[in-house]
Design a protein around this motif. Structure first.
Motif, PDB file in Angstrom:
ATOM      1  N   LYS A 138      39.983  41.641  45.175  1.00 47.83           N
ATOM      2  CA  LYS A 138      39.924  40.317  45.798  1.00 47.83           C
ATOM      3  C   LYS A 138      40.999  39.383  45.243  1.00 47.83           C
ATOM      4  O   LYS A 138      41.539  38.546  45.946  1.00 47.83           O
ATOM      5  CB  LYS A 138      38.543  39.700  45.558  1.00 47.83           C
ATOM      6  CG  LYS A 138      37.530  40.154  46.593  1.00 47.83           C
ATOM      7  CD  LYS A 138      36.160  39.596  46.273  1.00 47.83           C
ATOM      8  CE  LYS A 138      35.519  40.384  45.160  1.00 47.83           C
ATOM      9  NZ  LYS A 138      34.227  39.904  44.715  1.00 47.83           N
ATOM     10  N   HIS A 139      41.289  39.562  43.928  1.00 46.01           N
ATOM     11  CA  HIS A 139      42.221  38.624  43.290  1.00 46.01           C
ATOM     12  C   HIS A 139      43.661  39.104  43.382  1.00 46.01           C
ATOM     13  O   HIS A 139      44.576  38.374  43.027  1.00 46.01           O
ATOM     14  CB  HIS A 139      41.861  38.441  41.815  1.00 46.01           C
ATOM     15  CG  HIS A 139      40.401  38.210  41.590  1.00 46.01           C
ATOM     16  ND1 HIS A 139      39.758  37.098  42.067  1.00 46.01           N
ATOM     17  CD2 HIS A 139      39.452  38.970  40.974  1.00 46.01           C
ATOM     18  CE1 HIS A 139      38.483  37.177  41.731  1.00 46.01           C
ATOM     19  NE2 HIS A 139      38.272  38.299  41.093  1.00 46.01           N
ATOM     20  N   ILE A 140      43.864  40.341  43.777  1.00 50.18           N
ATOM     21  CA  ILE A 140      45.216  40.885  43.735  1.00 50.18           C
ATOM     22  C   ILE A 140      45.699  41.188  45.154  1.00 50.18           C
ATOM     23  O   ILE A 140      45.303  42.183  45.740  1.00 50.18           O
ATOM     24  CB  ILE A 140      45.266  42.181  42.904  1.00 50.18           C
ATOM     25  CG1 ILE A 140      44.604  41.969  41.547  1.00 50.18           C
ATOM     26  CG2 ILE A 140      46.708  42.613  42.721  1.00 50.18           C
ATOM     27  CD1 ILE A 140      44.513  43.212  40.731  1.00 50.18           C
TER      28      ILE A 140
ATOM     29  N   TRP B 103      44.941  53.208  36.815  1.00 48.90           N
ATOM     30  CA  TRP B 103      44.999  51.774  37.100  1.00 48.90           C
ATOM     31  C   TRP B 103      44.353  51.455  38.443  1.00 48.90           C
ATOM     32  O   TRP B 103      43.900  50.336  38.678  1.00 48.90           O
ATOM     33  CB  TRP B 103      46.444  51.295  37.098  1.00 48.90           C
ATOM     34  CG  TRP B 103      47.251  51.796  38.261  1.00 48.90           C
ATOM     35  CD1 TRP B 103      47.981  52.934  38.292  1.00 48.90           C
ATOM     36  CD2 TRP B 103      47.402  51.198  39.550  1.00 48.90           C
ATOM     37  NE1 TRP B 103      48.568  53.082  39.515  1.00 48.90           N
ATOM     38  CE2 TRP B 103      48.232  52.031  40.319  1.00 48.90           C
ATOM     39  CE3 TRP B 103      46.914  50.026  40.128  1.00 48.90           C
ATOM     40  CZ2 TRP B 103      48.575  51.745  41.623  1.00 48.90           C
ATOM     41  CZ3 TRP B 103      47.271  49.744  41.438  1.00 48.90           C
ATOM     42  CH2 TRP B 103      48.100  50.604  42.176  1.00 48.90           C
ATOM     43  N   VAL B 104      44.320  52.453  39.335  1.00 50.47           N
ATOM     44  CA  VAL B 104      43.792  52.207  40.673  1.00 50.47           C
ATOM     45  C   VAL B 104      42.352  51.692  40.629  1.00 50.47           C
ATOM     46  O   VAL B 104      41.955  50.882  41.467  1.00 50.47           O
ATOM     47  CB  VAL B 104      43.867  53.483  41.526  1.00 50.47           C
ATOM     48  CG1 VAL B 104      45.292  53.732  41.941  1.00 50.47           C
ATOM     49  CG2 VAL B 104      43.318  54.688  40.803  1.00 50.47           C
ATOM     50  N   TYR B 105      41.614  52.137  39.622  1.00 52.72           N
ATOM     51  CA  TYR B 105      40.214  51.710  39.551  1.00 52.72           C
ATOM     52  C   TYR B 105      40.128  50.237  39.139  1.00 52.72           C
ATOM     53  O   TYR B 105      39.268  49.508  39.613  1.00 52.72           O
ATOM     54  CB  TYR B 105      39.431  52.602  38.583  1.00 52.72           C
ATOM     55  CG  TYR B 105      39.500  54.056  38.979  1.00 52.72           C
ATOM     56  CD1 TYR B 105      39.080  54.467  40.244  1.00 52.72           C
ATOM     57  CD2 TYR B 105      40.013  55.015  38.122  1.00 52.72           C
ATOM     58  CE1 TYR B 105      39.162  55.781  40.630  1.00 52.72           C
ATOM     59  CE2 TYR B 105      40.100  56.340  38.495  1.00 52.72           C
ATOM     60  CZ  TYR B 105      39.664  56.720  39.759  1.00 52.72           C
ATOM     61  OH  TYR B 105      39.756  58.019  40.134  1.00 52.72           O
ATOM     62  N   ILE B 106      41.039  49.857  38.245  1.00 51.51           N
ATOM     63  CA  ILE B 106      41.078  48.438  37.880  1.00 51.51           C
ATOM     64  C   ILE B 106      41.429  47.619  39.111  1.00 51.51           C
ATOM     65  O   ILE B 106      40.851  46.574  39.387  1.00 51.51           O
ATOM     66  CB  ILE B 106      42.122  48.187  36.766  1.00 51.51           C
ATOM     67  CG1 ILE B 106      41.827  49.065  35.561  1.00 51.51           C
ATOM     68  CG2 ILE B 106      42.131  46.732  36.369  1.00 51.51           C
ATOM     69  CD1 ILE B 106      42.830  48.914  34.449  1.00 51.51           C
ATOM     70  N   TYR B 107      42.375  48.153  39.868  1.00 49.62           N
ATOM     71  CA  TYR B 107      42.782  47.441  41.081  1.00 49.62           C
ATOM     72  C   TYR B 107      41.613  47.330  42.045  1.00 49.62           C
ATOM     73  O   TYR B 107      41.354  46.264  42.602  1.00 49.62           O
ATOM     74  CB  TYR B 107      43.948  48.181  41.724  1.00 49.62           C
ATOM     75  CG  TYR B 107      44.331  47.637  43.087  1.00 49.62           C
ATOM     76  CD1 TYR B 107      44.863  46.354  43.204  1.00 49.62           C
ATOM     77  CD2 TYR B 107      44.128  48.384  44.237  1.00 49.62           C
ATOM     78  CE1 TYR B 107      45.195  45.849  44.434  1.00 49.62           C
ATOM     79  CE2 TYR B 107      44.459  47.881  45.477  1.00 49.62           C
ATOM     80  CZ  TYR B 107      44.989  46.607  45.579  1.00 49.62           C
ATOM     81  OH  TYR B 107      45.308  46.107  46.798  1.00 49.62           O
TER      82      TYR B 107
ATOM     83  N   ILE C  49      51.466  40.702  40.418  1.00 51.06           N
ATOM     84  CA  ILE C  49      50.266  39.918  40.169  1.00 51.06           C
ATOM     85  C   ILE C  49      50.679  38.590  39.562  1.00 51.06           C
ATOM     86  O   ILE C  49      51.454  38.558  38.606  1.00 51.06           O
ATOM     87  CB  ILE C  49      49.326  40.659  39.206  1.00 51.06           C
ATOM     88  CG1 ILE C  49      49.079  42.072  39.732  1.00 51.06           C
ATOM     89  CG2 ILE C  49      48.011  39.918  39.059  1.00 51.06           C
ATOM     90  CD1 ILE C  49      48.410  42.957  38.740  1.00 51.06           C
ATOM     91  N   PRO C  50      50.199  37.488  40.134  1.00 49.82           N
ATOM     92  CA  PRO C  50      50.591  36.189  39.582  1.00 49.82           C
ATOM     93  C   PRO C  50      50.142  36.041  38.131  1.00 49.82           C
ATOM     94  O   PRO C  50      49.089  36.543  37.741  1.00 49.82           O
ATOM     95  CB  PRO C  50      49.890  35.184  40.486  1.00 49.82           C
ATOM     96  CG  PRO C  50      49.076  35.948  41.449  1.00 49.82           C
ATOM     97  CD  PRO C  50      49.352  37.395  41.316  1.00 49.82           C
TER      98      PRO C  50
END
Lengths: 405, 96
Positions: free
Chosen positions: A361-363, A352-356, A369-370
């Protein structure tokens, strides 16, 4: 947990707007629905509603109880209870926030960890041998300094397996640096007849030097008897070392050609196999042996095989990742987790770290996460997200520790 | 009584075609499910309450192997009948 309670009217309102019918009709419909269920239950049937669940009656036996005030025994009458069993779909939908959790076998926890570390097991023998080898070296140097008693043949026969084992270890560990550190030196020196690989010559010359004093010692009369087994053992090792050294290098001392070097390597690698089979408790050292056996054929291919993939992966790890391409876009809703998205697209939740990284910028906080945030799932080099490669997992976990403080 | 039979009885009661009832029922179930997913309690006075409850994580021990397993928390739908409904069933004679 918001324990908001909504009534039939509110459900009917929602229902009306969704099904585009009047509120009255919606309410009517719901009433009829539950009335029908009720009647069917009264008739002793169970009622099944698709995607929702099953209603059925359950008889609760009358039971004894005690009146709290008077202490007098009373009997609670038996009654029918409506039992509702939610449909699998509804069950899964409701449980979605916890769906990614799996029961954990606490007692099996230790073997699991062992499984994870299995990948490192092939390296362990090296470490053990290294330690043993350095111990033995120390011993030998001490022996040479003290010049202790020499032990005769019978003793040697008593403990051949151990002695052999340690002696092989000695060879192996000395051999190891050659393969790792100086593949080039060897390939260069190979064509020339005279020069030989450094460590080999070291061992040989060392054993040569050893030989002289100990031969003298052999002639000497054993002066003081020490009953220290350790010394005896060490001396036996030295003797065997000398024997092997002689056996290998004595006749063609002047012409150490490639062939001798190669045969030496052969024997050494054979010995390694044996040693491995002795020392590893692990029933399958296959992967380890493979890597060791390769050097037999050619040193060059060995150095390539061993170092190249490792390095490229390391480079891959070290290069800053950029995400120009995306394979999917996910909108965060209730119960969404980056780990779940990762598991879906990459096959393992650790990545998941790569998605993060791609959506940093958005997270502001990866744990929270909203809702409604658009997450873009980046396309990643498949080597980086190879779930079967423990290094990839380890790298991802490192990143995980970095981001989740 | 399964889904189809339920639709049939409802259709006769409402004097509506089965297909319409079927569609409406699907929508109704969808809405109920959505509300439950949002962890709202749905209360029907004459029928009962649908409620989402959280079952906390727990440690279970296998009785014969003694393997301890940590069961994760989960959310389940529970239904509690209203007293009105309970009273209605009082009239049913109990066999056995």
């Amino acid at each position: 947990m918001n324990k908001e309670k909504i009534s039939l009217q509110e459900v009917a309102d929602l229902f009306a707007s969704k099904a585009s019918i009047s509120k009255r009709a919606a309410e009517e419909f719901l009433k009829v629905l539950f009335l029908s269920v009720e009647e069917a239950l009264l008739a002793g049937e169970l009622v099944k509603i698709k995607n929702f669940g099953t209603f059925k009656l359950q008889w609760n036996e009358p039971r004894k109880s005690v009146n709290i005030q008077t202490g007098e025994e009373i009997i609670l009458a038996g009654y029918y209870k409506v039992n509702f069993i939610p449909d699998v779909l509804l069950k899964d939908m409701v449980n979605e926030p916890y769906a990614h959790l799996q029961p954990v076998d606490l007692d099996a926890g230790l073997p699991e960890i062992a499984d994870e570390e299995k990948s490192e097991v092939p390296l362990d023998p090296f470490r053990v041998f290294d330690e043993q080898a350095s111990e033995i070296k120390n011993l030998i140097s001490e022996i040479q300094a003290i010049r202790p008693v020499v032990v005769k043949e019978p003793v040697k026969e008593d403990i051949p397996p151990i002695a052999k084992g340690i002696e092989h270890v000695e060879f192996k560990t000395e051999k190891e640096p050659v393969i790792r550190e100086q593949p080039k030196a060897e390939t260069i020196s190979a064509p020339k007849p005279e020069p030989k690989p450094e460590p080999v010559s070291k061992t040989v010359s060392a054993s040569g030097f050893d030989y002289a004093p100990i031969a003298k010692k052999n002639n000497k009369q054993p002066g003081k008897k020490r009953n220290n087994w350790f010394w005896i053992l060490a001396v036996v090792i030295v003797i065997i070392l000398i024997n092997v050294g002689l056996y290998l290098f004595y006749p063609p001392v002047n012409k150490w050609t490639n062939s001798t070097v190669v045969t030496c390597i052969h024997s050494v690698s054979d010995i390694k196999d044996k040693v491995v089979s002795w020392f590893t408790v692990n029933p399958k050292p296959a992967s380890y042996i493979e890597t060791v056996v390769i050097p037999k054929d050619s040193m060059d291919s060995d150095s390539l095989n061993v170092e190249k993939p490792v390095d490229s992966l390391q480079i891959l790890f070290d290069t800053p990742r950029i995400y120009p391409e995306f394979i999917a876009t996910v909108r965060i809703k209730r119960g969404s987790r980056l780990t779940l998205i990762s598991k879906k697209y990459y096959g393992n939740k650790d990545f998941w770290v790569y998605i993060y990284e791609a959506n940093e910028k958005h997270i502001p906080n990866p744990d929270d996460i909203p809702k409604g945030t658009l997450i873009r799932v980046p396309k990643i080099d498949p080597r980086l997200i190879d779930a079967s490669n423990p290094r990839c997992i380890r790298k991802a976990r490192e990143l995980h520790d970095l981001y989740v403080k | 009584m399964n889904h189809k039979e339920l639709i049939a009885t409802m259709a006769t009661k409402m004097n509506a075609p089965r297909s319409a009832v079927s569609d409406l029922l699907d929508t109704a179930v969808k809405i109920l499910n959505e509300q439950l997913v949002e962890e709202k309690t749905i209360g029907f006075q004459s029928f009962g309450n649908f409620e989402v409850r959280k079952k906390e994580e727990r440690l279970s021990v296998h009785p014969s192997t003694h393997v301890r397993t940590l069961i994760p928390p989960k959310l389940v739908v529970s239904f509690k009948q209203s007293n009105i409904l309970k009273d209605k069933f009082k009239d049913i004679p109990h066999h056995e």
